[in-house]
Design a protein around this motif. Structure first.
Motif, mmCIF file in Angstrom:
data_model
loop_
_atom_site.group_PDB
_atom_site.id
_atom_site.type_symbol
_atom_site.label_atom_id
_atom_site.label_comp_id
_atom_site.label_asym_id
_atom_site.label_seq_id
_atom_site.Cartn_x
_atom_site.Cartn_y
_atom_site.Cartn_z
ATOM 1 N N TYR A 77 -7.687 38.486 89.476
ATOM 2 C CA TYR A 77 -7.310 39.325 88.345
ATOM 3 C C TYR A 77 -6.254 40.344 88.775
ATOM 4 C CZ TYR A 77 -11.771 37.497 86.696
ATOM 5 O OH TYR A 77 -12.799 36.666 86.345
ATOM 6 N N THR A 78 -5.365 40.672 87.842
ATOM 7 C CA THR A 78 -4.323 41.653 88.135
ATOM 8 C C THR A 78 -4.377 42.807 87.134
ATOM 9 O OG1 THR A 78 -2.694 40.555 86.732
ATOM 10 C CG2 THR A 78 -2.756 39.906 89.059
ATOM 11 N N GLU A 79 -3.825 43.915 87.543
ATOM 12 C CA GLU A 79 -3.564 45.069 86.680
ATOM 13 C C GLU A 79 -2.098 45.407 86.883
ATOM 14 O OE1 GLU A 79 -5.427 47.103 84.639
ATOM 15 O OE2 GLU A 79 -7.183 45.820 84.864
ATOM 16 N N LYS A 80 -1.306 45.350 85.828
ATOM 17 C CA LYS A 80 0.124 45.662 85.910
ATOM 18 C C LYS A 80 0.811 44.856 87.009
ATOM 19 C CE LYS A 80 -0.252 50.060 83.692
ATOM 20 N NZ LYS A 80 0.197 51.387 83.542
ATOM 21 N N ASN A 81 0.565 43.562 87.012
ATOM 22 C CA ASN A 81 1.154 42.601 87.951
ATOM 23 C C ASN A 81 0.839 42.910 89.412
ATOM 24 O OD1 ASN A 81 2.513 40.166 88.336
ATOM 25 N ND2 ASN A 81 4.416 41.223 88.824
ATOM 26 N N ASN A 82 -0.331 43.455 89.663
ATOM 27 C CA ASN A 82 -0.774 43.747 91.020
ATOM 28 C C ASN A 82 -2.216 43.270 91.158
ATOM 29 O OD1 ASN A 82 -0.510 44.796 93.626
ATOM 30 N ND2 ASN A 82 -1.257 46.793 93.013
ATOM 31 N N VAL A 83 -2.493 42.402 92.131
ATOM 32 C CA VAL A 83 -3.842 41.873 92.314
ATOM 33 C C VAL A 83 -4.817 43.036 92.506
ATOM 34 C CG1 VAL A 83 -5.347 40.497 93.801
ATOM 35 C CG2 VAL A 83 -3.056 39.676 93.248
ATOM 36 N N SER A 84 -5.849 43.095 91.687
ATOM 37 C CA SER A 84 -6.798 44.215 91.749
ATOM 38 C C SER A 84 -8.212 43.782 92.123
ATOM 39 C CB SER A 84 -6.834 44.948 90.412
ATOM 40 O OG SER A 84 -7.187 44.053 89.376
ATOM 41 N N SER A 85 -8.600 42.566 91.743
ATOM 42 C CA SER A 85 -9.938 42.095 92.100
ATOM 43 C C SER A 85 -9.953 40.574 92.190
ATOM 44 C CB SER A 85 -10.989 42.585 91.101
ATOM 45 O OG SER A 85 -10.740 42.058 89.819
ATOM 46 N N VAL A 86 -10.904 40.103 92.979
ATOM 47 C CA VAL A 86 -11.092 38.667 93.175
ATOM 48 C C VAL A 86 -12.591 38.410 93.098
ATOM 49 C CG1 VAL A 86 -10.810 36.730 94.765
ATOM 50 C CG2 VAL A 86 -9.076 38.533 94.705
ATOM 51 N N ALA A 87 -12.967 37.349 92.417
ATOM 52 C CA ALA A 87 -14.377 36.997 92.306
ATOM 53 C C ALA A 87 -14.584 35.545 92.717
ATOM 54 C CB ALA A 87 -14.864 37.218 90.880
ATOM 55 N N VAL A 88 -15.744 35.282 93.289
ATOM 56 C CA VAL A 88 -16.098 33.924 93.699
ATOM 57 C C VAL A 88 -17.379 33.533 92.985
ATOM 58 C CG1 VAL A 88 -16.739 32.419 95.617
ATOM 59 C CG2 VAL A 88 -15.106 34.287 95.989
#
Length: 188
Positions: A74-85
């Motif tokens: 997931y991104t916020e303002k074109n910056n990766v902010s979180s990743v989920a598995v």
């Protein structure tokens, strides 16, 4: 004098950068920058892109020795902010809790003791079948939160479909989370 001011400004910038800390990493990749760059690095590690939008991507591959895991970026303002598995789906209480506790033990060994909430809405059901149905009916909350200086990981069990559930880990980067919060505060 100019040289002194330049040196002072450089030192202050270095201190500010150091104070911000480092980004959280996922599979050794810093959680920062554009989505397509991060996704490419995951593809280089063997993940297969399943779906992508402007703000998110879904990949499939091997994670923590488990095949067929889904990775959500997931991104916020074109910056990766979180990743989920999301680990492969389970259909029994025994299978899902074995995976949950195995991953919790490994994460505890690596990151320290988590804040844990493991309970049922009402009293604990009397059988494993009923315990599993408690997950499917959102009457069961198993969650362990691991905090680090760079971010956090939340390990949990979630309902996936009417008869399956999965273990899920969400990684959140502190720097990007704070930047997102500042942006929200500016809007208020």
């Amino acid at each position: 004098m100019r040289k002194f001011l330049f040196t002072l400004a450089f030192a202050l910038m270095a201190m500010v950068t150091f104070a911000q800390g480092e980004h959280m990493t996922f599979k050794g990749i810093p959680m920062q920058g554009p989505l397509n760059t991060f996704v490419q690095k995951l593809k280089d590690k063997g993940f297969i892109l399943v779906e992508s939008t402007k703000e998110s991507a879904i990949l499939n591959g091997k994670f923590a020795t488990y095949d067929n895991c889904y990775v959500y970026v997931y991104t916020e303002k074109n910056n990766v902010s979180s990743v989920a598995v999301m680990f492969p789906e389970q259909k029994t209480w025994n299978a899902i809790t074995n995976r949950y506790y195995s991953l919790k033990e490994m994460l505890t060994e690596k990151y320290g003791t988590p804040k844990t909430l493991e309970r049922f809405s009402d009293m604990e059901p009397g059988s494993d079948v009923l315990r599993f149905y408690a997950i499917l009916n959102d009457e069961c909350k198993y969650q362990s939160t691991f905090e680090t200086k760079n971010g956090s990981m939340i390990l949990s069990m979630i309902k996936v479909s009417y008869n399956t559930a999965s273990v899920f880990i969400k990684y959140t980067d502190n720097i990007n989370e704070e930047e997102s919060r500042k942006s929200m505060m500016d809007d208020l």
